[in-house]
Scaffold this motif. Structure first.
Motif, PDB file in Angstrom:
ATOM      1  N   GLN A 143     -27.954  42.298 -20.246  1.00  0.00           N
ATOM      2  CA  GLN A 143     -29.176  41.553 -19.961  1.00  0.00           C
ATOM      3  C   GLN A 143     -28.889  40.518 -18.884  1.00  0.00           C
ATOM      4  O   GLN A 143     -27.782  39.993 -18.787  1.00  0.00           O
ATOM      5  CB  GLN A 143     -29.703  40.907 -21.242  1.00  0.00           C
ATOM      6  CG  GLN A 143     -30.132  41.940 -22.283  1.00  0.00           C
ATOM      7  CD  GLN A 143     -30.604  41.306 -23.572  1.00  0.00           C
ATOM      8  OE1 GLN A 143     -30.800  40.099 -23.645  1.00  0.00           O
ATOM      9  NE2 GLN A 143     -30.782  42.123 -24.598  1.00  0.00           N
ATOM     10  N   MET A 144     -29.887  40.237 -18.068  1.00  0.00           N
ATOM     11  CA  MET A 144     -29.718  39.364 -16.908  1.00  0.00           C
ATOM     12  C   MET A 144     -30.634  38.142 -17.005  1.00  0.00           C
ATOM     13  O   MET A 144     -31.712  38.210 -17.595  1.00  0.00           O
ATOM     14  CB  MET A 144     -30.062  40.119 -15.622  1.00  0.00           C
ATOM     15  CG  MET A 144     -29.304  41.399 -15.421  1.00  0.00           C
ATOM     16  SD  MET A 144     -27.593  41.099 -14.958  1.00  0.00           S
ATOM     17  CE  MET A 144     -26.961  42.781 -15.089  1.00  0.00           C
ATOM     18  N   GLU A 145     -30.197  37.047 -16.397  1.00  0.00           N
ATOM     19  CA  GLU A 145     -31.084  35.900 -16.190  1.00  0.00           C
ATOM     20  C   GLU A 145     -31.112  35.604 -14.704  1.00  0.00           C
ATOM     21  O   GLU A 145     -30.083  35.672 -14.022  1.00  0.00           O
ATOM     22  CB  GLU A 145     -30.604  34.683 -16.980  1.00  0.00           C
ATOM     23  CG  GLU A 145     -29.221  34.201 -16.622  1.00  0.00           C
ATOM     24  CD  GLU A 145     -28.831  32.929 -17.365  1.00  0.00           C
ATOM     25  OE1 GLU A 145     -29.724  32.218 -17.833  1.00  0.00           O
ATOM     26  OE2 GLU A 145     -27.610  32.663 -17.454  1.00  0.00           O
ATOM     27  N   ILE A 146     -32.293  35.307 -14.199  1.00  0.00           N
ATOM     28  CA  ILE A 146     -32.440  35.010 -12.776  1.00  0.00           C
ATOM     29  C   ILE A 146     -32.078  33.548 -12.543  1.00  0.00           C
ATOM     30  O   ILE A 146     -32.636  32.650 -13.164  1.00  0.00           O
ATOM     31  CB  ILE A 146     -33.863  35.311 -12.301  1.00  0.00           C
ATOM     32  CG1 ILE A 146     -34.131  36.822 -12.404  1.00  0.00           C
ATOM     33  CG2 ILE A 146     -34.075  34.831 -10.872  1.00  0.00           C
ATOM     34  CD1 ILE A 146     -35.540  37.226 -12.061  1.00  0.00           C
ATOM     35  N   LEU A 147     -31.119  33.318 -11.651  1.00  0.00           N
ATOM     36  CA  LEU A 147     -30.676  31.962 -11.329  1.00  0.00           C
ATOM     37  C   LEU A 147     -31.441  31.382 -10.153  1.00  0.00           C
ATOM     38  O   LEU A 147     -31.681  30.175 -10.078  1.00  0.00           O
ATOM     39  CB  LEU A 147     -29.179  31.957 -11.009  1.00  0.00           C
ATOM     40  CG  LEU A 147     -28.227  32.457 -12.104  1.00  0.00           C
ATOM     41  CD1 LEU A 147     -26.781  32.310 -11.635  1.00  0.00           C
ATOM     42  CD2 LEU A 147     -28.443  31.697 -13.404  1.00  0.00           C
ATOM     43  N   ALA A 148     -31.792  32.244  -9.184  1.00  0.00           N
ATOM     44  CA  ALA A 148     -32.485  31.763  -7.985  1.00  0.00           C
ATOM     45  C   ALA A 148     -33.158  32.942  -7.296  1.00  0.00           C
ATOM     46  O   ALA A 148     -32.750  34.097  -7.459  1.00  0.00           O
ATOM     47  CB  ALA A 148     -31.499  31.091  -7.020  1.00  0.00           C
ATOM     48  N   GLY A 149     -34.203  32.638  -6.532  1.00  0.00           N
ATOM     49  CA  GLY A 149     -34.864  33.670  -5.746  1.00  0.00           C
ATOM     50  C   GLY A 149     -35.997  34.340  -6.487  1.00  0.00           C
ATOM     51  O   GLY A 149     -36.451  33.891  -7.539  1.00  0.00           O
ATOM     52  N   GLU A 150     -36.425  35.457  -5.925  1.00  0.00           N
ATOM     53  CA  GLU A 150     -37.593  36.153  -6.464  1.00  0.00           C
ATOM     54  C   GLU A 150     -37.232  37.022  -7.659  1.00  0.00           C
ATOM     55  O   GLU A 150     -36.095  37.486  -7.784  1.00  0.00           O
ATOM     56  CB  GLU A 150     -38.248  36.998  -5.363  1.00  0.00           C
ATOM     57  CG  GLU A 150     -37.326  38.037  -4.757  1.00  0.00           C
ATOM     58  CD  GLU A 150     -37.906  38.703  -3.522  1.00  0.00           C
ATOM     59  OE1 GLU A 150     -37.791  39.950  -3.420  1.00  0.00           O
ATOM     60  OE2 GLU A 150     -38.480  37.995  -2.664  1.00  0.00           O
ATOM     61  N   ASN A 151     -38.210  37.220  -8.531  1.00  0.00           N
ATOM     62  CA  ASN A 151     -38.016  38.054  -9.712  1.00  0.00           C
ATOM     63  C   ASN A 151     -38.277  39.504  -9.324  1.00  0.00           C
ATOM     64  O   ASN A 151     -39.309  40.089  -9.646  1.00  0.00           O
ATOM     65  CB  ASN A 151     -38.963  37.599 -10.830  1.00  0.00           C
ATOM     66  CG  ASN A 151     -38.708  38.358 -12.123  1.00  0.00           C
ATOM     67  OD1 ASN A 151     -37.827  39.210 -12.198  1.00  0.00           O
ATOM     68  ND2 ASN A 151     -39.501  38.068 -13.136  1.00  0.00           N
ATOM     69  N   ASN A 152     -37.305  40.079  -8.625  1.00  0.00           N
ATOM     70  CA  ASN A 152     -37.426  41.474  -8.173  1.00  0.00           C
ATOM     71  C   ASN A 152     -36.120  42.190  -8.472  1.00  0.00           C
ATOM     72  O   ASN A 152     -35.125  42.015  -7.774  1.00  0.00           O
ATOM     73  CB  ASN A 152     -37.731  41.527  -6.675  1.00  0.00           C
ATOM     74  CG  ASN A 152     -37.740  42.959  -6.140  1.00  0.00           C
ATOM     75  OD1 ASN A 152     -37.779  43.923  -6.918  1.00  0.00           O
ATOM     76  ND2 ASN A 152     -37.690  43.111  -4.837  1.00  0.00           N
ATOM     77  N   MET A 153     -36.113  42.990  -9.514  1.00  0.00           N
ATOM     78  CA  MET A 153     -34.894  43.656  -9.956  1.00  0.00           C
ATOM     79  C   MET A 153     -34.815  45.116  -9.513  1.00  0.00           C
ATOM     80  O   MET A 153     -33.922  45.841  -9.923  1.00  0.00           O
ATOM     81  CB  MET A 153     -34.791  43.574 -11.484  1.00  0.00           C
ATOM     82  CG  MET A 153     -34.753  42.143 -12.016  1.00  0.00           C
ATOM     83  SD  MET A 153     -33.336  41.204 -11.400  1.00  0.00           S
ATOM     84  CE  MET A 153     -32.027  41.950 -12.358  1.00  0.00           C
TER      85      MET A 153
END
Length: 407
Positions: free
Chosen positions: A179-189
């Motif tokens: 599982q991932m958490e977004i640290l910075a930038g856009e929410n585009n995986m």
């Protein structure tokens, strides 16, 4: 020796303040005739400023002259202590010395320099793996207080990155993706990468992808020949399957994760592969049996795979029990076919043993229920994944004792 410029120390900063990294630095400069700059730069190369991303020559306020910037630990009184050859060049050509100042700011410093200035630790977490536009970090817990700041710095310093993520400690136990958490930038995986002559598109938050395995992907793909049958048990989004099919192998590819299966099929279309690939969404054991059955159904004579690929290093060895007696119902066909061969198995795994080959072969032999021949098997070291933890690929040919076992 020139000292590297470093940004102002900002221990305690948790929210990135780019303005705090402004710094004025100065160094000794020698004014020379502009026409002599080239020759002097060559002769004085070891005495120049030589700082990353800064020029060694600056404009002068006097006509037809330039400023050659000298190393920043040098003072005018030190010139007399230089080697005679250097000293004579400087005395002959220079038109005077002065201190030259430069204003540096956040844009000048590297990500590593910024993080060193902020985080009071010897090591800084500036390393990441890039997957398309995504920077994938694996931060130690000690760096969690700065994780958003770290993410923003990585984003700022890398033009091709628009999303920075961190792997959490949680792992999906069924489908084995972190599982991932977004640290910075856009929410585009949704990432796109190129590897082994193919394009791959996938949702990085829902499937497994490791760019560090590209060498291992290529190594096995190069073994596979045109018209050979390949069974990819844990295919993911297709890093083994698609390039193999593209070179003319016939591939049966499977993944239990519905998202991996979806993107595997999407990548088949993306790479315009119109034949030679069959996809499945099954448990690994079920798939091995089903693929062998489906392939054999295409011929009245003995027919099976040339290679099985089992790239799930955490648990692949456990699936080797499926090969124990897998072909017992086909023994008559095997015996009746003069050129019949049993497949090669390529099983990835982890080991912490000081004798990795012995450890892997013993574990695999125990699960498959028959001894693996040490003389003909190959335990290939793929990569180091952690201290005292190695990833290997065990390649061996299935033997009649394994394939036709009755109990």
């Amino acid at each position: 020796m020139t000292r590297a410029f470093v940004p102002p120390v900002q221990h305690g900063m948790k929210i990135l303040n780019r303005e705090a990294f402004k710094k004025t630095v100065s160094t000794l400069a020698m004014r020379v005739q502009a026409k002599h700059v080239g020759g002097l730069m060559k002769n004085l190369s070891s005495e120049l400023l030589n700082q990353p991303r800064l020029r060694n020559v600056a404009n002068s306020d006097q006509p037809d002259t330039k400023l050659i910037l000298l190393r920043n630990d040098l003072r005018e009184e030190d010139i007399s202590k230089l080697p005679e050859e250097m000293k004579s060049i400087i005395e002959k050509e220079n038109l005077g010395f002065e201190q030259y100042s430069m204003d540096l700011d956040y844009s000048y410093w590297t990500a590593d320099q910024i993080l060193h200035a902020v985080i009071p630790a010897e090591d800084t977490p500036a390393s990441y793996t890039q997957i398309g536009h995504i920077a994938h970090m694996n931060l130690k817990e000690e760096f969690f207080p700065w994780k958003e700041l770290i993410g923003q710095v990585i984003l700022d310093k890398n033009k091709n990155i628009t999303t920075v993520v961190n792997k959490t400690n949680n792992i999906d136990t069924t489908f084995r993706f972190f599982q991932m958490e977004i640290l910075a930038g856009e929410n585009n995986m949704i990432a796109q990468v190129k590897e082994s002559g193919c394009r791959f598109k996938f949702d990085f938050s829902k499937v497994y992808w490791n760019s560090r395995l590209h060498t291992e992907h290529d190594r096995l793909i190069q073994m596979f020949k045109k018209d050979e049958y390949i069974c990819d048990v844990f295919a993911g989004v297709g890093p083994f399957a698609l390039p193999s099919a593209k070179k003319g192998s016939i591939v049966y590819a499977n993944d239990l994760n519905p998202s991996s299966y979806e993107w595997l099929n999407e990548n088949v279309k993306l790479n315009k592969i119109t034949k030679g690939i069959h996809t499945y969404n099954l448990d690994g054991r079920e798939f091995i049996k089903k693929a062998v059955e489906d392939l054999q159904a295409t011929s009245k004579e003995w027919k099976t795979f040339d290679h099985f690929v089992m790239n799930l290093p955490a648990t692949a060895i456990e699936f080797l029990d499926t090969f124990h007696g897998l072909y017992r119902d086909q023994k008559v066909r095997f015996d009746a076919t003069q050129s019949a061969k049993l497949p090669m198995i390529h099983c990835h795994c982890f080991t912490r043993s000081s004798e990795p080959a012995n450890d892997i072969i013993e574990r695999a032999s125990q699960v498959i229920g028959a001894p693996i021949d040490r003389a003909t098997s190959v335990a290939h070291n793929v990569r180091n994944v952690a201290p005292n933890k190695e990833m290997y690929c065990l390649s061996f040919r299935l033997t009649p004792e394994m394939a036709f076992a009755t109990r």
